[in-house]
Scaffold this active site. Structure first.
Site, mmCIF file in Angstrom:
data_model
loop_
_atom_site.group_PDB
_atom_site.id
_atom_site.type_symbol
_atom_site.label_atom_id
_atom_site.label_comp_id
_atom_site.label_asym_id
_atom_site.label_seq_id
_atom_site.Cartn_x
_atom_site.Cartn_y
_atom_site.Cartn_z
ATOM 1 N N GLY A 3 0.800 -0.954 0.030
ATOM 2 C CA GLY A 3 -0.224 0.095 -0.227
ATOM 3 C C GLY A 3 0.445 1.342 -0.073
ATOM 4 O O GLY A 3 1.688 1.557 -0.915
ATOM 5 N N GLY A 44 3.618 2.732 1.992
ATOM 6 C CA GLY A 44 4.123 2.644 2.151
ATOM 7 C C GLY A 44 5.199 1.930 1.366
ATOM 8 O O GLY A 44 6.459 2.557 0.844
ATOM 9 N N TYR A 70 -10.124 0.546 15.423
ATOM 10 C CA TYR A 70 -9.070 0.960 14.563
ATOM 11 C C TYR A 70 -9.071 3.260 15.390
ATOM 12 O O TYR A 70 -8.068 2.985 15.039
ATOM 13 C CB TYR A 70 -9.687 0.878 13.500
ATOM 14 C CG TYR A 70 -8.991 1.668 12.331
ATOM 15 C CD1 TYR A 70 -7.067 0.978 11.976
ATOM 16 C CD2 TYR A 70 -9.055 2.919 11.587
ATOM 17 C CE1 TYR A 70 -6.393 1.464 11.161
ATOM 18 C CE2 TYR A 70 -8.061 3.565 11.079
ATOM 19 C CZ TYR A 70 -6.605 3.182 10.455
ATOM 20 O OH TYR A 70 -5.438 3.914 9.695
#
Length: 357
Positions: A40, A42, A179
């Protein structure tokens, strides 16, 4: 030059919107540490960084993917090294910094990007899963921030610390309700640390990235308590837009970078009209977080084990944008403000002419 254990830093007044700016190196002269580098945001950031001449230190749990990525870069003549690391463990994060210094002598930018997600209602999610998520999403950022700041202090040369937050770090949500607090913590940590460093005139630029919904394998790697497959739906931005924001902040001190107007709008709505935002999200958010297909087995998630690597995009549904105009505007705020002003002026003049005719 050091003075009583502190550093005198020459400040720039080029941008009045960003106080106490430091001068950062061009990307081509930088060594950049990136956590969560095999997937993704990174992964895209790493590929974009080396294409601009930066050396990179890649950290993730998937060693096979790390090895393949370094070979990919090496074959193209780029300089890179990797560390198999779980950012939820402080000793692993310290090893990342030690490797960067051993291989390249220093690092100039540290990007805390690694993260994991859980899709499920707050009362359904196991406490152990919540704790594990915070190990990665929050404590990983704390460990990375501390080791980066320590390095920048010791060498006395300005560096950039870039923490990747979330749309849901500015505003709570449903289903990703466990989250969101991990990202709230990241936002609070980043703001508090920035103020302390700024007050002491330390040579560190601290940036918080606020991504909207991004098309990455985030949903594929998430732990899922729903019976439907987790996805993003609606307006979704490419990971390249986040990478663009990250690498801009690596060269230009910025307090915040919002990726996608949706991220800024949700922050403003939540601040100015909290109850209205509650009701709006209660109505709209749940069906935008799962697809009409069965969930994959929960054992395939990346909460406790590495997920599959080297995928930039996910299996999300909706209008996937090619870029973020908000990021473009953030890079050139004065020009953007001028263009908007000219547009408003032209519209006003046009209306006046119609009235006179």
């Amino acid at each position: 030059m050091a003075l009583n254990g502190r550093f005198n830093v020459k400040l720039s007044n080029k941008d009045p919107l960003e106080s106490k700016k430091l001068t950062l190196k061009p990307l081509k002269d930088q060594v950049i540490v990136i956590t969560g580098a095999t997937s993704g945001i990174g992964l895209v950031t790493a590929r974009m960084a080396v294409s601009k001449g930066a050396k990179v230190v890649l950290a993730a749990r998937n060693e096979e993917a790390l090895n393949q990525l370094v070979k990919e870069f090496s074959n193209k003549g780029y300089q890179a090294t990797y560390v198999k690391a779980d950012v939820g463990k402080e000793e692993d994060v310290n090893l990342v910094a030690e490797t960067a210094i051993k291989e390249f002598g220093t690092f100039d930018t540290w990007v805390n990007n690694a993260g994991v997600a859980i899709f499920g209602y707050a009362m359904d999610v196991h406490i152990d899963d919540m704790k594990r998520m915070h190990d990665t999403n929050y404590w990983g950022v704390v460990y990375g921030s501390r080791v980066a700041v320590k390095h920048f202090r010791e060498r006395g040369i300005p560096g950039a610390l870039i923490n990747v937050g979330s749309l849901f770090g500015d505003r709570g949500t449903l289903i990703q309700s466990t989250y969101a607090p991990s990202k709230f913590a990241v936002h609070g940590w980043t703001e508090s640390l920035r103020m302390e460093l700024e007050k002491e005139k330390e040579p560190v630029s601290v940036t918080l990235i606020h991504p909207g919904r991004i098309d990455t394998p985030y949903n594929e790697h998430a732990t899922n308590y729903l019976d439907k497959h987790p996805v993003h739906k609606g307006m979704i931005y490419p990971p390249q837009a986040v990478a663009e924001a990250i690498l801009y902040a690596a060269e230009h001190p910025k307090r915040d970078m919002f990726v996608g107007s949706q991220a800024k709008i949700v922050e403003l709505l939540g601040t100015l009209l909290p109850r209205f935002t509650d009701r709006l999200m209660e109505l709209l958010i749940p069906p935008t977080q799962y697809a009409n297909r069965p969930s994959t087995p929960n054992k395939d998630n990346g909460l406790y084990h590495p997920g599959y690597g080297l995928h930039e995009r996910g299996t999300n549904e909706g209008w996937i944008r090619s870029r973020s105009l908000y990021v473009k505007a953030s890079k050139h705020p004065l020009l953007s403000f001028t263009l908007v002003g000219l547009g408003v002026l032209a519209l006003t003049n046009s209306k006046r002419k119609k009235k006179t005719t």
